[in-house]
Scaffold this motif. Structure first.
Motif, PDB file in Angstrom:
ATOM      1  N   GLN A  65     -37.425  65.043  -0.877  1.00  0.00           N
ATOM      2  CA  GLN A  65     -37.468  65.979  -1.982  1.00  0.00           C
ATOM      3  C   GLN A  65     -38.200  67.177  -1.318  1.00  0.00           C
ATOM      4  N   ARG A  66     -39.452  66.999  -0.846  1.00  0.00           N
ATOM      5  CA  ARG A  66     -40.145  68.238  -0.423  1.00  0.00           C
ATOM      6  C   ARG A  66     -39.588  69.022   0.476  1.00  0.00           C
ATOM      7  N   HIS A  67     -38.839  68.312   1.537  1.00  0.00           N
ATOM      8  CA  HIS A  67     -38.168  69.231   2.494  1.00  0.00           C
ATOM      9  C   HIS A  67     -37.104  70.007   1.937  1.00  0.00           C
ATOM     10  N   ALA A  68     -36.453  69.427   0.853  1.00  0.00           N
ATOM     11  CA  ALA A  68     -35.242  70.187   0.198  1.00  0.00           C
ATOM     12  C   ALA A  68     -35.915  71.497  -0.450  1.00  0.00           C
ATOM     13  N   GLY A  69     -36.997  71.280  -1.252  1.00  0.00           N
ATOM     14  CA  GLY A  69     -37.789  72.206  -2.009  1.00  0.00           C
ATOM     15  C   GLY A  69     -37.880  72.119  -3.517  1.00  0.00           C
ATOM     16  N   VAL A  70     -38.621  72.801  -4.159  1.00  0.00           N
ATOM     17  CA  VAL A  70     -38.639  72.489  -5.570  1.00  0.00           C
ATOM     18  C   VAL A  70     -38.395  73.886  -6.279  1.00  0.00           C
ATOM     19  N   ILE A  71     -38.288  73.657  -7.610  1.00  0.00           N
ATOM     20  CA  ILE A  71     -38.036  74.883  -8.418  1.00  0.00           C
ATOM     21  C   ILE A  71     -38.844  74.934  -9.648  1.00  0.00           C
ATOM     22  N   ALA A  72     -39.168  76.137 -10.300  1.00  0.00           N
ATOM     23  CA  ALA A  72     -40.121  75.939 -11.462  1.00  0.00           C
ATOM     24  C   ALA A  72     -39.851  77.174 -12.386  1.00  0.00           C
ATOM     25  N   PHE A  73     -39.891  77.081 -13.491  1.00  0.00           N
ATOM     26  CA  PHE A  73     -39.954  78.327 -14.245  1.00  0.00           C
ATOM     27  C   PHE A  73     -41.274  78.339 -15.201  1.00  0.00           C
ATOM     28  N   SER A  74     -41.464  79.759 -15.118  1.00  0.00           N
ATOM     29  CA  SER A  74     -42.914  80.077 -15.617  1.00  0.00           C
ATOM     30  C   SER A  74     -43.133  81.363 -15.695  1.00  0.00           C
ATOM     31  N   VAL A  82     -47.535  75.910  -8.912  1.00  0.00           N
ATOM     32  CA  VAL A  82     -46.258  75.329  -7.823  1.00  0.00           C
ATOM     33  C   VAL A  82     -46.330  75.918  -6.529  1.00  0.00           C
ATOM     34  N   ALA A  83     -46.401  77.349  -6.591  1.00  0.00           N
ATOM     35  CA  ALA A  83     -45.915  77.812  -5.467  1.00  0.00           C
ATOM     36  C   ALA A  83     -46.916  77.566  -4.209  1.00  0.00           C
ATOM     37  N   ILE A  95     -38.979  80.155  -7.829  1.00  0.00           N
ATOM     38  CA  ILE A  95     -39.745  80.294  -9.173  1.00  0.00           C
ATOM     39  C   ILE A  95     -39.059  81.183 -10.014  1.00  0.00           C
ATOM     40  N   ILE A  96     -38.531  80.924 -11.346  1.00  0.00           N
ATOM     41  CA  ILE A  96     -37.979  81.821 -12.109  1.00  0.00           C
ATOM     42  C   ILE A  96     -38.930  82.279 -13.454  1.00  0.00           C
ATOM     43  N   MET A  97     -38.897  83.669 -13.138  1.00  0.00           N
ATOM     44  CA  MET A  97     -40.066  84.196 -14.045  1.00  0.00           C
ATOM     45  C   MET A  97     -39.225  85.165 -15.055  1.00  0.00           C
ATOM     46  N   PRO A  98     -39.900  85.495 -15.975  1.00  0.00           N
ATOM     47  CA  PRO A  98     -39.259  86.512 -17.001  1.00  0.00           C
ATOM     48  C   PRO A  98     -39.651  88.004 -16.378  1.00  0.00           C
ATOM     49  N   SER A  99     -38.929  88.949 -16.567  1.00  0.00           N
ATOM     50  CA  SER A  99     -38.979  90.137 -15.771  1.00  0.00           C
ATOM     51  C   SER A  99     -40.182  90.980 -16.320  1.00  0.00           C
ATOM     52  N   THR A 140     -35.861  70.092  -6.504  1.00  0.00           N
ATOM     53  CA  THR A 140     -36.485  69.123  -7.597  1.00  0.00           C
ATOM     54  C   THR A 140     -36.979  70.197  -8.563  1.00  0.00           C
ATOM     55  N   LEU A 141     -36.659  70.127  -9.650  1.00  0.00           N
ATOM     56  CA  LEU A 141     -37.280  70.888 -10.794  1.00  0.00           C
ATOM     57  C   LEU A 141     -38.630  70.349 -11.315  1.00  0.00           C
ATOM     58  N   ILE A 142     -39.588  71.159 -11.345  1.00  0.00           N
ATOM     59  CA  ILE A 142     -40.977  70.849 -11.792  1.00  0.00           C
ATOM     60  C   ILE A 142     -41.046  71.539 -13.113  1.00  0.00           C
TER      61      ILE A 142
END
Length: 324
Positions: A65-74, A82-83, A95-99, A140-142
């Motif tokens: 899972q760590r090799h594939a990567g992670v995603i988060a919104f914040s 998380v970064a 990372i998904i962030m508001p503009s 993997t969504l955190i």
């Protein structure tokens, strides 16, 4: 969720997380009319408590899972937590962030090596974007609060508060927590129940975005009418989490709503009297302790300053307007 998960997270965090100090000032005590202890999570790695949950979640993943990567919104603090945790584990991060998030938070997240995807907070759903990207890229969504390992990581702050309160001779007090979706509030509440049952967690939120306060008062999850409109961007969330709300309902005292102006005043006082830098959303608990003294119980109150990633211009304006 249980205390064993929090203790396991504390073991994984050992050597990687800062044990942040509990600060005090006679000037703040005088304003509040009682002893005020400030748990300075703004001094944590990346400038907020969110590193705890980020490290807890990333460290609990499998190697694949760590090799594939992670995603988060914040809006910024979970993003940076998380970064950094992902970078320290050698894992890619999206990372998904508001503009309209503070520019310093977007810049810092990118500087930590994450790919940043911006969205319109008023018209787009970060959850929908996160689910789509996670599926498309195998990430993997955190989640920022409704994630068991994130809650466990945030709960390690509660373990420290229990120990530090004991060291300070405080056995009965309200612990005021800046609250968005409730990850920190519920994690701290679980830790206090096990380690310091005389301490009670209380969520603190901006006026107009007091979903946790209203949810606790009504017994059902309440949603905010708006997605933006407060300077306390770090704790503006749609509603309490499905995992966090039952814990808060079982263990927390009533919520406290504070004004944006009170948060700015608390931000300035934290700098003038404690010499720490706090962002508006990270000052909500201190604002409640100082300017809503009748809402708390006991001879002492503990307030967590949850983040210090403040826009420099806003910070400079606040400390000029409120010289302490």
């Amino acid at each position: 969720m249980n205390i064993d998960m929090i203790r396991a997270a504390a073991d994984r965090l050992d050597g990687h997380v800062r044990r942040t100090p509990m600060l005090s000032s006679p000037f703040l005590d005088e304003i509040a009319g009682r002893r005020v202890l400030v748990k300075a999570e703004c001094l944590q790695h990346t400038g907020s408590f969110k590193f705890r949950g980020g490290w807890s979640a990333v460290s609990a993943l499998t190697d694949a899972q760590r090799h594939a990567g992670v995603i988060a919104f914040s809006s910024g603090n979970h993003a940076q937590g998380v970064a950094l945790a992902a970078r320290m584990h050698g894992a890619p991060a999206v990372i998904i962030m508001p503009s309209n998030a503070p520019a310093v938070k977007i810049a810092n997240t990118r500087a930590l090596g994450a790919e940043v995807v911006l969205y319109d907070r008023a018209t787009e759903s970060r959850e929908a974007i996160g689910d789509r990207l996670a599926t498309d890229r195998g990430l993997t969504l955190i989640r920022p609060y409704d994630d068991p390992q994130v809650i466990a990581g945030q709960g390690t702050c509660g373990l420290e508060i229990a120990a530090q309160a004991h060291e300070s001779g405080v056995t009965q007090a309200d612990v005021l927590v800046c609250c968005g979706g409730g990850g920190l509030t519920s994690g701290v509440a679980l830790a206090l129940q096990a380690e310091a049952p005389g301490l009670r967690a209380r969520p603190c939120e901006p006026e107009g975005f007091d979903d946790a306060t209203r949810s606790l008062a009504t017994g059902t999850i309440q949603r905010n009418a708006r997605a933006e409109g407060s300077i306390c961007d770090a704790i503006v969330t749609p509603q309490p989490g499905e995992l966090t709300f039952p814990i808060m309902q079982a263990l927390c005292g009533p919520g406290i709503a504070v004004s944006d102006e009170d948060c700015l005043r608390a931000l300035a006082l934290a700098f003038h009297r404690l010499r720490i830098v706090v962002e508006p959303g990270g000052a909500a608990a201190l604002a409640a302790a100082l300017f809503h003294p009748d809402a708390a119980q006991g001879d002492a109150v503990i307030a967590i300053t949850t983040g210090g990633n403040v826009d420099p211009d806003l910070f400079a304006d606040a400390i000029r307007r409120y010289p302490g």
